[in-house]
Motif scaffolding. Structure first.
Motif, PDB file in Angstrom:
ATOM      1  N   VAL A  55       0.713  -1.467   0.152  1.00 10.92           N
ATOM      2  CA  VAL A  55       0.190   0.474  -0.395  1.00 10.92           C
ATOM      3  C   VAL A  55       1.403   1.038  -0.134  1.00 10.92           C
ATOM      4  CG1 VAL A  55      -1.614   1.287   1.032  1.00 10.92           C
ATOM      5  CG2 VAL A  55      -1.363  -0.798   0.794  1.00 10.92           C
ATOM      6  N   ARG A  56       2.358   0.681   0.769  1.00 14.25           N
ATOM      7  CA  ARG A  56       3.282   2.854   0.679  1.00 14.25           C
ATOM      8  C   ARG A  56       3.713   1.938  -0.282  1.00 14.25           C
ATOM      9  NH1 ARG A  56       6.774   3.400   6.169  1.00 14.25           N
ATOM     10  NH2 ARG A  56       6.860   6.297   5.148  1.00 14.25           N
ATOM     11  N   TYR A  57       3.682   1.311  -0.534  1.00 12.28           N
ATOM     12  CA  TYR A  57       5.180   1.363  -2.053  1.00 12.28           C
ATOM     13  C   TYR A  57       4.746   0.250  -2.900  1.00 12.28           C
ATOM     14  CZ  TYR A  57       7.894   2.966   1.555  1.00 12.28           C
ATOM     15  OH  TYR A  57       8.880   4.766   2.020  1.00 12.28           O
ATOM     16  N   PRO A  58       3.585   0.529  -3.684  1.00 10.27           N
ATOM     17  CA  PRO A  58       2.920   0.051  -4.552  1.00 10.27           C
ATOM     18  C   PRO A  58       4.007  -0.602  -6.404  1.00 10.27           C
ATOM     19  CG  PRO A  58       2.460   2.017  -4.847  1.00 10.27           C
ATOM     20  CD  PRO A  58       3.296   1.734  -3.525  1.00 10.27           C
ATOM     21  N   PRO A  59       3.758  -2.250  -6.723  1.00  8.79           N
ATOM     22  CA  PRO A  59       4.614  -2.457  -8.250  1.00  8.79           C
ATOM     23  C   PRO A  59       3.456  -1.100  -8.557  1.00  8.79           C
ATOM     24  CG  PRO A  59       3.475  -4.088  -7.109  1.00  8.79           C
ATOM     25  CD  PRO A  59       3.291  -2.729  -5.324  1.00  8.79           C
ATOM     26  N   SER A  60       3.840  -1.437  -9.878  1.00 11.16           N
ATOM     27  CA  SER A  60       2.740  -0.509 -11.129  1.00 11.16           C
ATOM     28  C   SER A  60       1.680  -1.277 -11.233  1.00 11.16           C
ATOM     29  CB  SER A  60       4.177  -0.983 -12.117  1.00 11.16           C
ATOM     30  OG  SER A  60       3.072  -2.081 -12.987  1.00 11.16           O
ATOM     31  N   THR A  61       0.853   0.407 -11.816  1.00 10.85           N
ATOM     32  CA  THR A  61      -0.393  -0.300 -11.676  1.00 10.85           C
ATOM     33  C   THR A  61      -0.999  -1.565 -12.583  1.00 10.85           C
ATOM     34  OG1 THR A  61      -0.417   1.859 -11.281  1.00 10.85           O
ATOM     35  CG2 THR A  61      -2.571   1.413 -12.204  1.00 10.85           C
ATOM     36  N   ARG A  62      -0.033  -0.927 -13.593  1.00 11.76           N
ATOM     37  CA  ARG A  62      -0.660  -2.112 -15.213  1.00 11.76           C
ATOM     38  C   ARG A  62      -0.437  -3.302 -13.596  1.00 11.76           C
ATOM     39  NH1 ARG A  62       2.912  -4.907 -18.026  1.00 11.76           N
ATOM     40  NH2 ARG A  62       1.339  -5.633 -20.437  1.00 11.76           N
ATOM     41  N   TYR A  63       0.540  -3.748 -13.375  1.00 13.39           N
ATOM     42  CA  TYR A  63       0.688  -5.057 -12.748  1.00 13.39           C
ATOM     43  C   TYR A  63       0.153  -5.098 -11.793  1.00 13.39           C
ATOM     44  CZ  TYR A  63       3.601  -9.050  -9.836  1.00 13.39           C
ATOM     45  OH  TYR A  63       3.940  -9.781  -9.767  1.00 13.39           O
ATOM     46  N   ARG A  64      -0.402  -4.356 -10.663  1.00 12.18           N
ATOM     47  CA  ARG A  64      -1.044  -5.043 -10.094  1.00 12.18           C
ATOM     48  C   ARG A  64      -2.717  -5.484 -10.515  1.00 12.18           C
ATOM     49  NH1 ARG A  64      -1.906  -0.303  -7.251  1.00 12.18           N
ATOM     50  NH2 ARG A  64      -0.583   0.860  -7.434  1.00 12.18           N
ATOM     51  N   ARG A  65      -3.102  -4.400 -11.876  1.00 19.95           N
ATOM     52  CA  ARG A  65      -4.580  -4.542 -12.130  1.00 19.95           C
ATOM     53  C   ARG A  65      -4.117  -5.835 -12.858  1.00 19.95           C
ATOM     54  NH1 ARG A  65      -4.124  -0.968 -15.626  1.00 19.95           N
ATOM     55  NH2 ARG A  65      -3.366  -2.061 -17.398  1.00 19.95           N
ATOM     56  N   HIS A  66      -3.257  -6.443 -13.371  1.00 14.29           N
ATOM     57  CA  HIS A  66      -3.429  -7.736 -14.232  1.00 14.29           C
ATOM     58  C   HIS A  66      -3.337  -9.013 -13.539  1.00 14.29           C
ATOM     59  CE1 HIS A  66      -0.985  -6.577 -18.338  1.00 14.29           C
ATOM     60  NE2 HIS A  66      -2.459  -5.969 -18.257  1.00 14.29           N
ATOM     61  N   PHE A  67      -2.268  -8.834 -11.879  1.00  7.71           N
ATOM     62  CA  PHE A  67      -2.471  -9.614 -11.168  1.00  7.71           C
ATOM     63  C   PHE A  67      -4.335  -9.749 -10.409  1.00  7.71           C
ATOM     64  CE2 PHE A  67      -2.245 -10.476  -6.628  1.00  7.71           C
ATOM     65  CZ  PHE A  67      -1.900 -11.278  -6.626  1.00  7.71           C
ATOM     66  N   LEU A  68      -4.831  -8.490 -10.041  1.00  8.26           N
ATOM     67  CA  LEU A  68      -6.156  -8.786  -9.233  1.00  8.26           C
ATOM     68  C   LEU A  68      -6.867  -9.166 -10.665  1.00  8.26           C
ATOM     69  CD1 LEU A  68      -7.176  -8.132  -7.218  1.00  8.26           C
ATOM     70  CD2 LEU A  68      -7.987  -5.677  -7.259  1.00  8.26           C
ATOM     71  N   THR A  69      -6.731  -9.077 -11.739  1.00  7.30           N
ATOM     72  CA  THR A  69      -7.765  -9.109 -12.832  1.00  7.30           C
ATOM     73  C   THR A  69      -7.801 -11.012 -12.851  1.00  7.30           C
ATOM     74  OG1 THR A  69      -7.815  -8.095 -14.102  1.00  7.30           O
ATOM     75  CG2 THR A  69      -8.614  -9.450 -15.335  1.00  7.30           C
ATOM     76  N   GLU A  70      -6.895 -11.633 -12.482  1.00  8.94           N
ATOM     77  CA  GLU A  70      -6.238 -12.755 -12.868  1.00  8.94           C
ATOM     78  C   GLU A  70      -7.107 -13.763 -11.559  1.00  8.94           C
ATOM     79  OE1 GLU A  70      -5.276 -16.188 -14.550  1.00  8.94           O
ATOM     80  OE2 GLU A  70      -5.105 -14.156 -15.165  1.00  8.94           O
ATOM     81  N   THR A 212      20.978  12.609   3.258  1.00 15.75           N
ATOM     82  CA  THR A 212      19.367  12.880   2.913  1.00 15.75           C
ATOM     83  C   THR A 212      19.810  12.393   4.886  1.00 15.75           C
ATOM     84  OG1 THR A 212      20.004  10.005   2.844  1.00 15.75           O
ATOM     85  CG2 THR A 212      19.166  11.568   0.354  1.00 15.75           C
ATOM     86  N   GLU A 213      17.983  12.685   4.516  1.00 10.91           N
ATOM     87  CA  GLU A 213      17.788  11.912   5.886  1.00 10.91           C
ATOM     88  C   GLU A 213      16.790  10.399   5.437  1.00 10.91           C
ATOM     89  OE1 GLU A 213      18.160  14.164   8.173  1.00 10.91           O
ATOM     90  OE2 GLU A 213      18.929  14.730   7.879  1.00 10.91           O
ATOM     91  N   ALA A 214      16.700   9.918   6.784  1.00 10.67           N
ATOM     92  CA  ALA A 214      16.188   8.701   7.079  1.00 10.67           C
ATOM     93  C   ALA A 214      14.827   9.118   7.220  1.00 10.67           C
ATOM     94  CB  ALA A 214      16.964   7.700   7.985  1.00 10.67           C
ATOM     95  N   ARG A 215      14.404   8.130   5.874  1.00 14.12           N
ATOM     96  CA  ARG A 215      12.921   8.127   6.033  1.00 14.12           C
ATOM     97  C   ARG A 215      12.553   7.173   5.995  1.00 14.12           C
ATOM     98  NH1 ARG A 215      10.886  13.447   3.860  1.00 14.12           N
ATOM     99  NH2 ARG A 215      11.814  12.403   1.785  1.00 14.12           N
ATOM    100  N   GLY A 216      12.599   6.116   5.456  1.00  7.34           N
ATOM    101  CA  GLY A 216      12.166   4.959   4.994  1.00  7.34           C
ATOM    102  C   GLY A 216      11.817   4.060   5.631  1.00  7.34           C
ATOM    103  N   PRO A 217      11.667   2.370   5.590  1.00 10.17           N
ATOM    104  CA  PRO A 217      10.768   1.532   5.872  1.00 10.17           C
ATOM    105  C   PRO A 217      11.249   1.129   7.446  1.00 10.17           C
ATOM    106  CG  PRO A 217      11.049   0.299   3.911  1.00 10.17           C
ATOM    107  CD  PRO A 217      11.492   2.112   3.925  1.00 10.17           C
ATOM    108  N   GLU A 218      12.832   1.701   7.000  1.00  6.93           N
ATOM    109  CA  GLU A 218      13.922   0.436   8.227  1.00  6.93           C
ATOM    110  C   GLU A 218      14.609   2.132   9.037  1.00  6.93           C
ATOM    111  OE1 GLU A 218      13.680  -1.482   8.730  1.00  6.93           O
ATOM    112  OE2 GLU A 218      12.595  -2.579   6.772  1.00  6.93           O
ATOM    113  N   ALA A 219      13.674   3.372   8.993  1.00  8.95           N
ATOM    114  CA  ALA A 219      13.905   4.711   9.120  1.00  8.95           C
ATOM    115  C   ALA A 219      14.073   4.002  10.657  1.00  8.95           C
ATOM    116  CB  ALA A 219      13.611   5.524   9.566  1.00  8.95           C
ATOM    117  N   GLU A 220      13.580   3.716  11.740  1.00  8.88           N
ATOM    118  CA  GLU A 220      13.540   4.132  13.207  1.00  8.88           C
ATOM    119  C   GLU A 220      14.960   2.961  14.046  1.00  8.88           C
ATOM    120  OE1 GLU A 220      11.770   0.109  11.396  1.00  8.88           O
ATOM    121  OE2 GLU A 220      12.274   1.898  11.244  1.00  8.88           O
TER     122      GLU A 220
END
Length: 338
Positions: A55-70, A212-220
């Motif tokens: 939800v936060r870091y999604p694969p491409s829209t096209r990829y998710r659409r094809h996956f869900l259609t399948e 840069t500043e640490a703000r990603g999924p492991e930033a804690e």
């Protein structure tokens, strides 16, 4: 097969956006026919498209659409009860605009994740460096299995691309200092963003200032537990001796940089310079992962090494298969003796 295990198999493939044909669709259909209720589909939906990481870091829209259609096709081919959540999720995706970038998430044995922003196109901005190639996955698997090679040492990666191998090594192998490098400005920009995305702070570097500043999924995680990271702009053909003197790597690695005969001699020259400039006179350890697409290019690289007196040996294949491949790649890792 137990439902949780099947859901996790879907999850690993989906997070890394593997090709849809690699998913265990036959097992899903068999499970749905055996127990036609919605619990398995809900589990897969929440382990893939609705997983918090996706939800936060999604694969491409096209990829998710094809996956869900399948996924919906498999659902409709059985007597499973209707599941509004599938169709609601698809409706949300259909309303999204396509983007030139997407995310891929690679699960590590430690339980951590490498999250990368990648180009949706193999060639973008005049470079192939904005996607992750199989040799990078292969080299990272070998590194994780041989972490002592990197632990408490200075590592230089040539041709880092968007950063997968280096980020994986920094999260699992405890190097003292890790120097990412590339020559393409667009690649360096994306590389810097991905390092930040994974919770690391960069040290300033004289040629390519990127802090840069640490703000990603492991930033804690606290920064003093992590290696010192640098991003360097290195053009093998025109790099200055002063810049190489500052690097002083104990270990040099590269993945998928031997694909063009025109850059082979520049790579070999770069390795020679780095070895000659070692302050302690001790040559660095060098490991190069190559995907053998054209045997002639591979043999040319070996011939260039032989010509300048650089010894080499093939590293035995490693046993662990941490990451998933769409097609098992023909990857070889060479250790060079400069």
């Amino acid at each position: 097969m137990a439902q949780p295990e099947l859901g996790l198999r879907f999850q690993r493939r989906f997070l890394a956006a593997r090709q849809l044909r690699s998913f265990p669709w036959p097992e899903l259909e068999q499970n749905l026919r055996t127990a036609p209720d919605s619990s398995l589909l809900v589990d897969i939906l929440h382990k893939t498209i609705l997983h918090p990481l996706c939800v936060r870091y999604p694969p491409s829209t096209r990829y998710r659409r094809h996956f869900l259609t399948e996924l919906i096709k498999k659902h409709e081919s059985t007597a499973a009860e209707p599941l509004d959540e599938l169709y609601d999720t698809l409706a949300d995706i259909l309303n999204e605009e396509e983007s030139t970038h997407c995310y891929k998430n690679y699960l590590l044995p430690t339980g951590e994740c490498v999250t990368l922003s990648e180009s949706v196109a193999v060639i973008s901005g005049g470079t192939t460096g904005l996607v992750t190639w199989d040799a990078a996955l292969h080299l990272a698997e070998w590194a994780i299995e041989n972490s002592a090679v990197f632990s408490s040492r200075t590592v230089l990666e040539l041709g880092s691309g968007i950063g997968f191998t280096g980020i994986a090594i920094c999260k699992t192998c405890t190097p003292k200092r890790y120097i990412f490098s590339d020559c393409h400005r667009g690649v360096l920009k994306q590389l810097t963003e991905n390092i930040r995305l994974n919770g690391f702070v960069l040290e300033p570097e004289t040629t390519h200032h990127t802090q840069t500043e640490a703000r990603g999924p492991e930033a804690e995680a606290t920064n003093d537990q992590k290696p010192k990271l640098i991003v360097a702009e290195l053009d093998w053909g025109s790099v200055r001796e002063k810049q190489l003197l500052d690097l002083q790597p104990d270990v040099i690695i590269a993945a998928d940089v031997v694909y063009d005969p025109e850059i082979t001699s520049a790579l070999v020259g770069m390795l020679q310079k780095l070895s000659a400039l070692r302050a302690d006179g001790k040559p660095p350890e060098v490991y190069i992962a190559l995907t053998i697409r054209n045997p002639d290019t591979y043999h040319l690289f070996q011939a260039e090494l032989d010509k300048v007196g650089i010894g080499w040996q093939i590293i035995p294949a490693h046993s662990n298969g941490i990451f998933l491949y769409d097609v098992q790649p023909n990857v070889t890792i060479l250790q060079l003796f400069i």
